[in-house]
Design a protein around this motif. Structure first.
Motif, PDB file in Angstrom:
ATOM      1  N   LEU A   2       0.803  -1.231   0.000  1.00 45.36           N
ATOM      2  CA  LEU A   2       0.000   0.000   0.000  1.00 45.36           C
ATOM      3  C   LEU A   2       0.836   1.282   0.000  1.00 45.36           C
ATOM      4  O   LEU A   2       0.497   2.228  -0.732  1.00 45.36           O
ATOM      5  N   PRO A   3       1.898   1.395   0.799  1.00 40.67           N
ATOM      6  CA  PRO A   3       2.691   2.633   0.732  1.00 40.67           C
ATOM      7  C   PRO A   3       3.229   2.923  -0.661  1.00 40.67           C
ATOM      8  O   PRO A   3       3.187   4.066  -1.131  1.00 40.67           O
ATOM      9  N   ALA A   4       3.730   1.887  -1.330  1.00 41.92           N
ATOM     10  CA  ALA A   4       4.253   2.076  -2.686  1.00 41.92           C
ATOM     11  C   ALA A   4       3.137   2.380  -3.668  1.00 41.92           C
ATOM     12  O   ALA A   4       3.277   3.228  -4.560  1.00 41.92           O
ATOM     13  N   ILE A   5       2.006   1.695  -3.510  1.00 43.36           N
ATOM     14  CA  ILE A   5       0.850   1.942  -4.380  1.00 43.36           C
ATOM     15  C   ILE A   5       0.367   3.375  -4.218  1.00 43.36           C
ATOM     16  O   ILE A   5       0.073   4.072  -5.197  1.00 43.36           O
ATOM     17  N   ASP A   6       0.276   3.828  -2.980  1.00 41.75           N
ATOM     18  CA  ASP A   6      -0.165   5.191  -2.704  1.00 41.75           C
ATOM     19  C   ASP A   6       0.768   6.212  -3.353  1.00 41.75           C
ATOM     20  O   ASP A   6       0.323   7.204  -3.933  1.00 41.75           O
ATOM     21  N   GLU A   7       2.056   5.949  -3.284  1.00 37.55           N
ATOM     22  CA  GLU A   7       3.031   6.868  -3.876  1.00 37.55           C
ATOM     23  C   GLU A   7       2.885   6.942  -5.392  1.00 37.55           C
ATOM     24  O   GLU A   7       2.951   8.026  -5.989  1.00 37.55           O
ATOM     25  N   VAL A   8       2.667   5.782  -6.024  1.00 41.05           N
ATOM     26  CA  VAL A   8       2.505   5.754  -7.479  1.00 41.05           C
ATOM     27  C   VAL A   8       1.239   6.496  -7.896  1.00 41.05           C
ATOM     28  O   VAL A   8       1.243   7.295  -8.840  1.00 41.05           O
TER      29      VAL A   8
END
Length: 572
Positions: A177-183
């Motif tokens: 989720l953190p990486a998805i949110d950043e993208v």
């Protein structure tokens, strides 16, 4: 060529429909306006298979001629229209002999759909991606099998068990989720008023390619960079393969004996995905070796778990990585675009979604967390209602592993059956006001809520062969809806454009996209490098650009998507 993608990523005859005007209205009249009532009646005696009604087949050609342009009444790119026509003419169970000896049974009622899944056995079997399986079997130095998409039997179970152990586990998916949110935040920051005219579909394709590669390869592709030719090549290659599946799965299948032009096209496109997967997986293996030498400890990614699994080898992982790109781009892209369309044409629903955004996200750049998604009740209802009206597929395909009784008829084992969920979900027998977009029908406690059969809305399939990446796909789309609605509303306030309304000249979305693949570039299997790829961790993804100079394929799209200029209002 009109872009209508035949697709089997979750055991389904899957069509990612591109024309929303025709998609939103299944035929000259809506489903609910036509005489479609079929109540389950007491069955006195079981009838034989040959007695199942259906379109008349001709000697030597079966009913396949009915799908020919100009000549036949059915269309290959309008399976939901075909299904509704068959339902009206023949009833809730239809047998069709596509070619002599090759029967397909179309199933409409949720009671029969349940029986189909009860008869699928330990190894749910389907008939799909046959040419893709041959392509991979002809390259044993790269692949062990045809992969999850076409493989059946014990070998399918081996692959499925090994890959789903972590991919289907909620806690494992949530770590992304953190990486998805950043993208997603980066994607939204790139969108400006008037961006790319009124065509938003290619941008969504880039977004979901970026999100898929986070999981498949632990890398960022820099897809939002206009000069990223690698992303364009991957998207075009996946489209080319998917658009070839229907024609290679059906018909004379001459590709089994020699390379037909269509099969050569599929092989060239598949090689594009394969080259990227081989290089990136190989690079990841080298990184893991260095980490082991340095005794570096960290939370392993899915790719790292797969590469360290005793039940998988490098060939299995490469095949799975290719399948994730092949199966994941169009499905999530089309679902998201249809959902945005429904929001744009239902102002009151937009506002309710925004109210939920305000409760869950203090501001438009607040991160999406697992806790936020667990509370996003209305967001999930919006997505499920979009699945009901515009599902990923027309239904689910299976080959019966045992005899079944459907609507009073005996259907023998080995028969190909295809459920018609998209048609059934537009019938008033099962949903009040079936052609209207009403997310509240899925919220328990709401006056519109009504308990429905679990066999009606099946966008990811059902049972052991349900889409293996379902949790990841839903998580990505839910996060996008929350972030996008919040972001666009905040931009309205900042630019003081609250009274401006985007002119919507067509009244309906036209999602008929055409992609012409440049013939010259396809005939030459050019090697291209992804040497500038930089590995990333799950929590701090970095960006890299591909170093390719291949001729970019022509992409023509006519997607009047929301007319949302993405800095102005969503309202139409």
């Amino acid at each position: 060529m009109r872009r209508s993608t035949y697709f089997h990523s979750n055991g389904v005859l899957q069509w990612a429909h591109r024309n929303s005007r025709k998609f939103s209205h299944a035929g000259p009249k809506s489903f609910s306006e036509q005489e479609t009532s079929f109540a389950t009646k007491p069955q006195v005696a079981v009838k034989e298979f040959h007695e199942i009604p259906g379109p008349k087949a001709l000697p030597f050609v079966g009913t396949l001629w009915r799908y020919l342009p100009l000549l036949g009444e059915y269309k290959m790119d309008r399976l939901h229209h075909n299904g509704f026509r068959k339902l009206r003419l023949f009833g809730p169970l239809v047998r069709e002999e596509l070619l002599p000896g090759i029967n397909v049974v179309w199933v409409f009622t949720p009671e029969d759909i349940e029986q189909v899944f009860r008869a699928e056995g330990r190894y749910p079997e389907r008939r799909s991606h046959l040419a893709l399986a041959k392509c991979r079997r002809d390259r044993p130095h790269v692949y062990n099998t045809g992969g999850l998409l076409p493989t059946n039997g014990p070998e399918w179970l081996r692959l499925r068990s090994a890959f789903q152990r972590d991919l289907s586990r909620p806690n494992c998916v949530k770590t992304y989720l953190p990486a998805i949110d950043e993208v997603i935040q980066e994607f939204l920051n790139k969108i400006t008023p008037g961006h790319n005219g009124n065509d938003f579909l290619p941008e969504l394709s880039k977004l979901f390619l970026e999100l898929i590669c986070l999981v498949a390869f632990d890398v960022r592709l820099d897809s939002f960079n206009q000069n990223s030719e690698l992303s364009s090549r991957l998207i075009d290659a996946a489209l080319s393969i998917n658009s070839s599946i229907l024609r290679t799965d059906n018909g004379l299948q001459l590709w089994k004996w020699f390379d037909t032009p269509l099969y050569r096209k599929l092989k060239r496109s598949h090689l594009v995905l394969e080259q990227v997967a081989v290089e990136l997986v190989t690079k990841k293996i080298e990184i893991l070796k260095l980490q082991n030498l340095n005794k570096t400890s960290h939370q392993p990614s899915l790719l790292e778990l797969y590469l360290s699994s005793q039940h998988l080898d490098q060939k299995d992982v490469i095949g799975m990585s290719v399948d994730m790109i092949l199966a994941g781009i169009d499905t999530t892209t089309n679902t998201s675009s249809f959902t945005l369309y429904h929001l744009a044409t239902n102002i009151n629903i937009q506002e309710k979604l925004y109210e939920e955004c305000l409760k869950l996200l203090p501001d438009c750049k607040s991160p999406i967390t697992a806790e936020v998604l667990s509370k996003a009740q209305y967001t999930k209802a919006v997505l499920k209602e979009s699945f009901r009206l515009n599902p990923i597929s027309v239904g689910v395909g299976r080959i019966l592993s045992q005899d079944a009784i459907l609507s009073g008829y005996k259907v023998p084992h080995g028969t190909v059956v295809v459920t018609q969920n998209q048609v059934t979900c537009r019938l008033p027998e099962y949903f009040s006001e079936p052609d209207k977009f009403i997310p509240e029908r899925w919220i328990k406690g709401h006056q519109m809520y009504k308990s429905t059969s679990p066999y009606l809305v099946l966008p990811f399939g059902h049972g052991p062969r349900t889409c293996i990446a379902r949790r990841l796909a839903e998580q990505n789309m839910q996060a996008l809806l929350l972030k996008a609605r919040h972001s666009f509303r905040e931009r309205e306030k900042e630019t003081d454009r609250d009274k401006e309304i985007i002119q919507h000249t067509q009244g309906c979305i036209d999602v008929a996209e055409t992609r012409e693949i440049d013939g010259t570039s396809q005939r030459h299997s050019k090697e291209y490098s992804v040497s500038r790829v930089r590995p990333v961790t799950q929590h701090k993804p970095k960006t890299f650009a591909s170093g390719t100079n291949n001729k970019q394929k022509t992409v023509e799209a006519s997607v009047s998507l929301i007319h949302l200029e993405l800095g102005g209002k969503w309202k139409t």
